[in-house]
Design a protein around this motif. Structure first.
Motif, PDB file in Angstrom:
ATOM      1  N   VAL A  26      39.594  36.396  22.183  1.00  0.00           N
ATOM      2  CA  VAL A  26      40.454  36.554  23.354  1.00  0.00           C
ATOM      3  C   VAL A  26      41.759  35.818  23.076  1.00  0.00           C
ATOM      4  CG1 VAL A  26      40.675  36.236  25.839  1.00  0.00           C
ATOM      5  CG2 VAL A  26      38.405  36.606  24.845  1.00  0.00           C
ATOM      6  N   ARG A  27      42.880  36.523  23.240  1.00  0.00           N
ATOM      7  CA  ARG A  27      44.191  35.923  23.003  1.00  0.00           C
ATOM      8  C   ARG A  27      44.651  35.136  24.218  1.00  0.00           C
ATOM      9  NH1 ARG A  27      44.620  41.164  21.673  1.00  0.00           N
ATOM     10  NH2 ARG A  27      45.954  41.569  23.492  1.00  0.00           N
ATOM     11  N   SER A  28      45.586  34.250  24.002  1.00  0.00           N
ATOM     12  CA  SER A  28      46.148  33.445  25.089  1.00  0.00           C
ATOM     13  C   SER A  28      46.795  34.353  26.127  1.00  0.00           C
ATOM     14  CB  SER A  28      47.187  32.471  24.533  1.00  0.00           C
ATOM     15  OG  SER A  28      47.781  31.742  25.585  1.00  0.00           O
ATOM     16  N   GLY A  29      46.447  34.150  27.412  1.00  0.00           N
ATOM     17  CA  GLY A  29      47.016  34.914  28.504  1.00  0.00           C
ATOM     18  C   GLY A  29      46.394  36.270  28.731  1.00  0.00           C
ATOM     19  N   GLU A  30      45.384  36.633  27.970  1.00  0.00           N
ATOM     20  CA  GLU A  30      44.758  37.944  28.080  1.00  0.00           C
ATOM     21  C   GLU A  30      43.824  37.990  29.284  1.00  0.00           C
ATOM     22  OE1 GLU A  30      42.648  41.133  24.981  1.00  0.00           O
ATOM     23  OE2 GLU A  30      42.782  38.998  24.486  1.00  0.00           O
ATOM     24  N   PHE A  31      43.703  39.176  29.911  1.00  0.00           N
ATOM     25  CA  PHE A  31      42.766  39.406  31.010  1.00  0.00           C
ATOM     26  C   PHE A  31      41.742  40.425  30.508  1.00  0.00           C
ATOM     27  CE2 PHE A  31      42.658  39.304  35.894  1.00  0.00           C
ATOM     28  CZ  PHE A  31      41.302  39.559  35.938  1.00  0.00           C
ATOM     29  N   VAL A  32      40.486  39.980  30.377  1.00  0.00           N
ATOM     30  CA  VAL A  32      39.412  40.811  29.829  1.00  0.00           C
ATOM     31  C   VAL A  32      38.426  41.159  30.938  1.00  0.00           C
ATOM     32  CG1 VAL A  32      37.527  40.947  28.161  1.00  0.00           C
ATOM     33  CG2 VAL A  32      39.635  39.731  27.559  1.00  0.00           C
ATOM     34  N   LEU A  33      38.081  42.433  31.060  1.00  0.00           N
ATOM     35  CA  LEU A  33      37.045  42.891  31.986  1.00  0.00           C
ATOM     36  C   LEU A  33      35.781  43.182  31.194  1.00  0.00           C
ATOM     37  CD1 LEU A  33      36.099  43.902  34.798  1.00  0.00           C
ATOM     38  CD2 LEU A  33      37.020  46.150  34.172  1.00  0.00           C
ATOM     39  N   ARG A 159      42.698  26.365  30.542  1.00  0.00           N
ATOM     40  CA  ARG A 159      43.449  27.446  29.912  1.00  0.00           C
ATOM     41  C   ARG A 159      42.695  28.760  29.981  1.00  0.00           C
ATOM     42  NH1 ARG A 159      44.626  26.312  24.192  1.00  0.00           N
ATOM     43  NH2 ARG A 159      42.599  25.304  24.158  1.00  0.00           N
ATOM     44  N   VAL A 160      41.373  28.676  30.173  1.00  0.00           N
ATOM     45  CA  VAL A 160      40.529  29.873  30.208  1.00  0.00           C
ATOM     46  C   VAL A 160      39.637  29.810  31.449  1.00  0.00           C
ATOM     47  CG1 VAL A 160      38.813  31.274  28.994  1.00  0.00           C
ATOM     48  CG2 VAL A 160      40.480  29.936  27.690  1.00  0.00           C
ATOM     49  N   LEU A 161      39.524  30.943  32.166  1.00  0.00           N
ATOM     50  CA  LEU A 161      38.587  31.077  33.274  1.00  0.00           C
ATOM     51  C   LEU A 161      37.546  32.126  32.911  1.00  0.00           C
ATOM     52  CD1 LEU A 161      40.589  31.117  36.658  1.00  0.00           C
ATOM     53  CD2 LEU A 161      38.780  29.521  35.991  1.00  0.00           C
ATOM     54  N   THR A 191      46.978  32.018  32.851  1.00  0.00           N
ATOM     55  CA  THR A 191      45.598  31.632  32.554  1.00  0.00           C
ATOM     56  C   THR A 191      44.846  32.793  31.928  1.00  0.00           C
ATOM     57  OG1 THR A 191      45.638  30.152  34.466  1.00  0.00           O
ATOM     58  CG2 THR A 191      43.479  30.696  33.553  1.00  0.00           C
ATOM     59  N   THR A 192      44.154  32.523  30.850  1.00  0.00           N
ATOM     60  CA  THR A 192      43.333  33.531  30.191  1.00  0.00           C
ATOM     61  C   THR A 192      42.054  33.735  31.016  1.00  0.00           C
ATOM     62  OG1 THR A 192      44.176  32.779  28.061  1.00  0.00           O
ATOM     63  CG2 THR A 192      42.176  34.131  28.033  1.00  0.00           C
ATOM     64  N   ILE A 193      41.684  34.995  31.255  1.00  0.00           N
ATOM     65  CA  ILE A 193      40.545  35.289  32.129  1.00  0.00           C
ATOM     66  C   ILE A 193      39.604  36.277  31.442  1.00  0.00           C
ATOM     67  CG2 ILE A 193      39.818  36.334  34.316  1.00  0.00           C
ATOM     68  CD1 ILE A 193      42.358  35.317  35.576  1.00  0.00           C
ATOM     69  N   VAL A 194      38.303  35.951  31.500  1.00  0.00           N
ATOM     70  CA  VAL A 194      37.252  36.900  31.115  1.00  0.00           C
ATOM     71  C   VAL A 194      36.384  37.077  32.354  1.00  0.00           C
ATOM     72  CG1 VAL A 194      35.360  37.456  29.560  1.00  0.00           C
ATOM     73  CG2 VAL A 194      37.295  36.092  28.737  1.00  0.00           C
ATOM     74  N   LEU A 206      44.011  47.101  35.968  1.00  0.00           N
ATOM     75  CA  LEU A 206      44.771  45.861  36.058  1.00  0.00           C
ATOM     76  C   LEU A 206      44.587  44.936  34.867  1.00  0.00           C
ATOM     77  CD1 LEU A 206      44.112  45.028  39.826  1.00  0.00           C
ATOM     78  CD2 LEU A 206      46.104  46.179  38.842  1.00  0.00           C
ATOM     79  N   VAL A 207      43.592  45.189  34.018  1.00  0.00           N
ATOM     80  CA  VAL A 207      43.280  44.261  32.937  1.00  0.00           C
ATOM     81  C   VAL A 207      43.923  44.717  31.630  1.00  0.00           C
ATOM     82  CG1 VAL A 207      41.114  43.603  34.041  1.00  0.00           C
ATOM     83  CG2 VAL A 207      41.109  45.447  32.341  1.00  0.00           C
ATOM     84  N   ASP A 208      43.944  43.789  30.671  1.00  0.00           N
ATOM     85  CA  ASP A 208      44.504  44.098  29.347  1.00  0.00           C
ATOM     86  C   ASP A 208      43.465  44.719  28.423  1.00  0.00           C
ATOM     87  OD1 ASP A 208      47.072  42.791  29.924  1.00  0.00           O
ATOM     88  OD2 ASP A 208      45.913  40.942  29.882  1.00  0.00           O
ATOM     89  N   THR A 209      42.223  44.220  28.537  1.00  0.00           N
ATOM     90  CA  THR A 209      41.179  44.588  27.577  1.00  0.00           C
ATOM     91  C   THR A 209      39.865  44.827  28.313  1.00  0.00           C
ATOM     92  OG1 THR A 209      42.239  43.202  25.894  1.00  0.00           O
ATOM     93  CG2 THR A 209      39.968  43.866  25.482  1.00  0.00           C
ATOM     94  N   VAL A 210      39.093  45.769  27.799  1.00  0.00           N
ATOM     95  CA  VAL A 210      37.760  46.047  28.335  1.00  0.00           C
ATOM     96  C   VAL A 210      36.727  45.769  27.254  1.00  0.00           C
ATOM     97  CG1 VAL A 210      36.215  47.801  29.297  1.00  0.00           C
ATOM     98  CG2 VAL A 210      38.641  47.820  29.899  1.00  0.00           C
TER      99      VAL A 210
END
Length: 539
Positions: A26-33, A159-161, A191-194, A206-210
């Protein structure tokens, strides 16, 4: 920022790996679903970056923060880097008031009191928690508790949630608000979110990555549009995890351009106004003839000791053959109502009638007529194996094998009820209830935590195994499921049942308490609630 390298995990005494050779980053600032079938390993995957949360079992491979294996990092450094919000906030909140809860984590890592006050002020303003600051945690609604759990995690400025199905117990309005806060945190704070979440209808665009998990493996990692490409195959299991509006596009677009498939209501409406399809007129709903209600309660008042009234002057009737979905915000009294109907609680005022006859206590004959399944299916079981549970429920124990086959439980008969997945546990409990042939079946949030495939199986079980005359009442926050599973809907508001009617009467014309299909088609096909109906009416 965080990564897994050939990570495998196997629970102690389990013959199967829960995670198998997972590699991802997971990259910095990425939003992963993170999506996938119930029991596919999503929760276990999220816990790999916090060693204190990894279950007991056999672990192989690495889980890293900034390329450093987490097992070599001090707990304090991990706590400052990664925050986690669980599915059930009651398992996460430990202090008496909201302000104490927010300060708790920082106090434990030795942060100075003036810094704590400054961060608390910032987080409270950001999440608009002013009115809750000195409120008891026990007095909060489910949505408020989940916001407080999120605020507590943000106090450490991680930095990560990591979030594990945080909206599973929230009503549609509270869930939308919570998810919008996550998007805001990601966009504004970086904030990076998974996020593991079954409400993919709202989140996919709405997310960057699935990430999609199945049988302990990450079977897909990519952008949302790439996920839709994979779903554009009649045999693809990915299609069930696409929003209904996207599935409508995949089925009906005359020349599909997958460079920009619609994934939300706005883009779907834009596409529809471009192609201008015609829809058949809505079929008239047949008139419903209601006989004497099977169960009725009249002018019910109820409150828990020391609290305000949950229900007040509330009246309600349930008829044979009803398939009724009950909506309401968190704390509106849905679960309380089911417990009153099941005889678990006794109202302070009002009366109940079963087949027109009043009753005050839960007698043995009433227990046979009314079956109740709580939100937590584990509370239902008392035997050592699912086989023993079913045998106790069946009037003819010789029917065990046939009944287990109908419900898909053959492989689970020798398992302890607590040693199966949540979806399997719920299916076993439901089978035991239906085996008793009740006249009334009460289900509290039966789709909580279920993936789309598991929901479809639940729907098929209710359609195929529940006798037509059995009255079904279920509470739910899942509008899409209710639209296909019910023939009657009700909504609790201001301590009473304020709305009662067919799904079309209750769910059309709403902005939030409705389906994505209805919101997208409300101008072209008024009254259309479900994907199957939209496909049928499309000309």
């Amino acid at each position: 920022m965080i990564s897994l390298r050939n990570r495998s995990f196997q629970f102690a005494n389990s013959a199967k790996k829960t995670l198998e050779d997972v590699t991802t980053e997971v990259r910095s600032g990425e939003f992963v679903l993170l999506i996938g079938p119930t029991g596919s390993g999503k929760t276990t995957l999220l816990r790999q970056w916090i060693p204190s949360l990894v279950p007991f079992g056999e672990v192989h491979g690495e889980a890293c923060i900034d390329e450093v294996d987490v097992t070599t990092l001090p707990k304090r450094d991990i706590a400052k880097s990664i925050g986690m919000v669980f599915q059930d906030p009651d398992r996460q909140l430990v202090m008496e008031t909201v302000s104490q809860e927010l300060a708790f984590t920082l106090e434990n890592v030795g942060i100075a009191s003036d810094v704590i006050r400054k961060r608390m002020m910032e987080v409270v303003y950001y999440l608009d928690l002013h009115s809750l600051l000195h409120v008891s945690v026990d007095a909060l609604s489910g949505g408020q508790k989940q916001l407080v759990a999120l605020a507590s995690a943000l106090m450490l400025q991680p930095r990560v949630l990591l979030l594990d199905e945080p909206t599973s117990q929230l009503d549609p309005v509270a869930a939308k608000q919570f998810l919008s806060v996550l998007v805001q945190i990601n966009r504004e704070l970086g904030t990076t979110i998974v996020l593991s979440e079954h409400r993919f209808q709202e989140m996919l665009p709405l997310v960057d990555t699935v990430w999609m998990m199945d049988n302990g493996q990450l079977v897909f990692q990519g952008k949302p549009i790439e996920f839709v490409h994979q779903a554009n195959d009649s045999s693809s299991p990915f299609k069930s995890f696409c929003p209904d509006v996207t599935r409508l596009y995949l089925e009906k677009a005359p020349a599909i351009d997958l460079t920009s498939p619609p994934m939300d209501v706005r883009s779907t409406m834009s596409w529809l106004h471009t192609v201008r399809p015609a829809f058949q007129s809505e079929a008239n709903e047949p008139a419903v003839v209601r006989e004497t209600p099977v169960l009725a309660f009249e002018h019910i008042d109820f409150h828990y000791p020391g609290s305000e009234a949950i229900l007040w002057d509330c009246s309600f009737q349930l008829h044979a053959g009803d398939r009724m979905a009950l909506f309401g915000s968190n704390g509106s009294g849905k679960s309380t109502l089911l417990k009153l109907l099941a005889g678990i609680h006794t109202p302070q005022a009002g009366r109940f009638r079963l087949h027109g006859k009043p009753y005050k206590k839960r007698r043995t004959e009433h227990a046979k007529q009314i079956a109740y399944l709580p939100q937590q299916p584990a509370l239902f079981f008392s035997e050592n194996t699912i086989s023993e549970e079913l045998t106790a429920a069946l009037t003819e124990p010789s029917m065990l094998t046939e009944f287990a086959e109908r419900f898909g439980l053959i492989q689970l008969l020798d398992r302890h009820p607590f040693d199966v997945s949540g979806g399997e546990m719920q299916k076993a409990a439901l089978a035991c209830l239906i085996a008793r042939s009740p006249e009334i079946l009460l289900l509290d949030e039966p789709t909580k935590g279920l993936d789309p495939i598991a929901k479809q199986r639940l729907l098929e079980l209710l359609e195929n195994e529940l006798p037509a005359q059995t009255a079904l009442l279920f509470t739910t926050h899942d509008i899409e499921f209710a639209a296909v599973a019910s023939n009657r809907c009700g909504m609790l508001f201001d301590r009473a049942l304020q709305v009662d009617g067919s799904p079309k009467e209750v769910l059309t014309g709403n902005a939030l308490y409705s389906t994505t299909i209805h919101r997208a088609l409300r101008d072209m096909a008024p009254g259309c609630l479900t994907l199957s109906e939209a496909l049928e009416r499309w000309q």
